[in-house]
Design an enzyme around this catalytic site. Structure first.
Site, PDB file in Angstrom:
ATOM      1  N   GLU A 136       0.838  -1.192   0.000  1.00 60.32           N
ATOM      2  CA  GLU A 136       0.000   0.000   0.000  1.00 60.32           C
ATOM      3  C   GLU A 136       0.877   1.248   0.000  1.00 60.32           C
ATOM      4  O   GLU A 136       1.665   1.448   0.926  1.00 60.32           O
ATOM      5  CB  GLU A 136      -0.923   0.019   1.222  1.00 60.32           C
ATOM      6  CG  GLU A 136      -1.941  -1.108   1.243  1.00 60.32           C
ATOM      7  CD  GLU A 136      -2.864  -1.044   2.451  1.00 60.32           C
ATOM      8  OE1 GLU A 136      -3.984  -1.566   2.346  1.00 60.32           O
ATOM      9  OE2 GLU A 136      -2.466  -0.480   3.489  1.00 60.32           O
ATOM     10  N   CYS A 137       0.750   2.064  -1.003  1.00 56.36           N
ATOM     11  CA  CYS A 137       1.393   3.373  -1.105  1.00 56.36           C
ATOM     12  C   CYS A 137       2.922   3.253  -1.049  1.00 56.36           C
ATOM     13  O   CYS A 137       3.557   3.041  -2.066  1.00 56.36           O
ATOM     14  CB  CYS A 137       0.851   4.328  -0.047  1.00 56.36           C
ATOM     15  SG  CYS A 137       1.107   6.073  -0.436  1.00 56.36           S
ATOM     16  N   ALA A 138       3.525   3.387   0.117  1.00 56.18           N
ATOM     17  CA  ALA A 138       4.978   3.260   0.214  1.00 56.18           C
ATOM     18  C   ALA A 138       5.442   1.914  -0.318  1.00 56.18           C
ATOM     19  O   ALA A 138       6.489   1.805  -0.965  1.00 56.18           O
ATOM     20  CB  ALA A 138       5.431   3.436   1.659  1.00 56.18           C
ATOM     21  N   LEU A 160       4.041   0.179  -2.679  1.00 56.91           N
ATOM     22  CA  LEU A 160       4.015   0.270  -4.141  1.00 56.91           C
ATOM     23  C   LEU A 160       5.311   0.883  -4.658  1.00 56.91           C
ATOM     24  O   LEU A 160       5.922   0.375  -5.613  1.00 56.91           O
ATOM     25  CB  LEU A 160       2.816   1.112  -4.577  1.00 56.91           C
ATOM     26  CG  LEU A 160       2.805   1.616  -6.018  1.00 56.91           C
ATOM     27  CD1 LEU A 160       2.630   0.455  -6.992  1.00 56.91           C
ATOM     28  CD2 LEU A 160       1.691   2.655  -6.223  1.00 56.91           C
ATOM     29  N   SER A 183      -0.769  -0.827  -4.731  1.00 53.91           N
ATOM     30  CA  SER A 183      -1.494   0.378  -5.146  1.00 53.91           C
ATOM     31  C   SER A 183      -1.277   1.480  -4.127  1.00 53.91           C
ATOM     32  O   SER A 183      -0.732   1.265  -3.041  1.00 53.91           O
ATOM     33  CB  SER A 183      -2.989   0.095  -5.294  1.00 53.91           C
ATOM     34  OG  SER A 183      -3.648   0.180  -4.050  1.00 53.91           O
TER      35      SER A 183
END
Length: 466
Positions: A352-354, A356, A441
């Site tokens: 998630e985020c980082a 990704l 993502s």
């Protein structure tokens, strides 16, 4: 529910975090066992709550978890405490855009039947503060504002003028805080620096907030306000019960594996490696609770310095600030090679985020793991807000067509270098990258709303560990 109080404000920047953290720490030092909560998806404030209370910080977010879970999650998070302090988000009545305050501080206060203490920045006003207080009291009569704390007051004369303005409202002033430079906490492009990145500074800020509140706030009056909350019961959320319960949005039949009930997963405890440390500090407390209840052995590691934990059978990469540690992340060549090799060999991964960004080929010009055919870079644009997303591709964790609610919070972008299978359909297009066993993502989810997801991650880990 235990005695509880919500700390709110007319707008962001009034000092909610200072007051909430100061109250938590001061009440703890006065002998209370305090449970701290944050309204909304924020990861950073709960880190300071944890420093102040000595307990895990937790979030209450009707948008991400569903309003039906706010009470149960509160009961779960306040187990063993005798008083709860809930820090609000933005202005008291500010919620998700386009709604009538859904997921606002007021919404959560109503769900908890909790009284509200309003923190007002008095630095640029005098008697007019009374009009602000009166307006907030009258705006929604279902919200019970039981007191006001005046923040950033400049002098005794200023205090007297503000008190005179508030007096006709009938709302008692529970405290007055003067300006204090010791309360300045390091900030960056996405807000405060997480407490675990600068623990000494965080402890100093919490100590200063606690002393300011002790001197300037009537703690007995705040405790009395918390005890004025009416009796209200909810069945405590537990990760085991959540995993055993039928899913509110059952996954559709597809390529993903089915999620076993918690009662069926006691035999093998596969290692699920959870990235932590200064870079990967963004994940909700319930995330690891759910993974553990699903049968995983959780092993945390710091990607700045550590290798991949021994016997890792699945990997969870949460959020954080990798863009500010890109060079140091890149320098851990051993880990980058281990992750790349393990993913090539089928390691199940949710990022998630980082996470990704770490799976891309490069981040800000520094080599990363190269798992995904993309590069990541900083931008000047802040992407922020709740999202309703539909799974675009079936993976081991989500089936195509699955609808979820999540939150985005970043100033980076990912440039694709090849055709990919996207993770989500969003209102603005597709987002994220998937492989059959990798889901990466920008979207942060609160897994209490999708407990089959951690169950499916652990099931995939168990298959790999055999």
């Amino acid at each position: 529910m235990i005695p509880r109080v919500v700390v709110a404000a007319p707008a962001s920047g009034a000092g909610k975090t200072t007051v909430a953290v100061g109250l938590m720490a001061a009440l703890r030092r006065a002998g209370h066992v305090v449970a701290g909560f944050k309204v909304g998806p924020d990861y950073i404030d709960p880190g300071f709550h944890a420093v102040a209370t000595g307990r895990p910080g937790r979030n209450l977010d009707p948008m991400l978890s569903g309003e039906e879970l706010v009470g149960p999650l509160f009961e779960h998070g306040s187990e063993g405490a005798d008083l709860a302090v809930v820090e609000g988000v933005m202005g008291l009545y500010d919620g998700a855009l386009g709604t009538e305050g859904f997921s606002s501080t007021a919404h959560v206060a109503k769900l908890l039947k909790a009284p509200v203490v309003l923190v007002v920045d008095a630095s640029a006003a005098g008697r007019s503060v009374g009009a602000v207080v009166q307006g907030f009291v009258a705006f929604d009569t279902e919200i019970r504002i039981v007191g006001v704390i005046l923040n950033k007051v400049g002098s005794d004369r200023h205090e007297a003028e503000v008190r005179a303005g508030v007096a006709p409202t009938g709302v008692p002033v529970l405290g007055v805080l003067r300006r204090d430079t010791r309360l300045t906490v390091p900030s960056r492009h996405l807000g405060l620096v997480p407490a675990n990145e600068q623990h000494t500074e965080a402890e100093q800020a919490v100590d200063a907030a606690a002393e300011l509140v002790r001197q300037g706030v009537d703690l007995q009056a705040v405790v009395a306000a918390a005890h004025s909350a009416p009796p209200h019961q909810a069945t405590p959320w537990t990760p085991t019960t959540a995993l055993d319960a039928p899913q509110r949005t059952p996954p559709r039949a597809g390529a993903g594996s089915t999620a076993p009930a918690a009662s069926a997963v006691r035999q093998v405890r596969p290692v699920v490696a959870v990235a932590a440390g200064p870079v990967f500090s963004f994940h909700y407390t319930e995330t690891t609770e759910l993974l553990t209840a699903a049968g995983a052995e959780i092993v945390t590691f710091d990607p700045l310095a550590d290798p991949l934990p021994e016997a890792t059978a699945a990997l969870y990469l949460g959020g954080g600030f990798p863009e500010l540690h890109a060079e140091a992340l890149s320098a851990n060549v051993e880990l980058r090679k281990q992750v790349a090799a393990a993913v090539a060999d089928g390691l199940p991964v949710i990022a998630e985020c980082a996470g990704l960004l770490y799976l891309c080929r490069e981040l800000a010009g520094h080599p990363m793991t190269g798992v995904l055919p993309a590069t990541a870079r900083m931008t000047t644009r802040l992407t922020l807000g709740y999202r309703t997303a539909i799974a675009a591709t079936s993976t081991a964790f989500f089936d195509e067509g699955r609808r979820v609610r999540g939150h985005e919070f970043h100033r980076t972008t990912v440039d694709l270098e090849a055709d990919v299978q996207p993770a989500w359909h969003l209102p603005g297009g597709v987002e994220g990258i998937t492989l059959p066993h990798v889901h990466a993502s920008y979207l942060h989810l609160h897994w209490t709303a999708t407990p089959d997801v951690p169950a499916r991650l652990v099931a995939a880990a168990r298959e790999r560990a055999r």
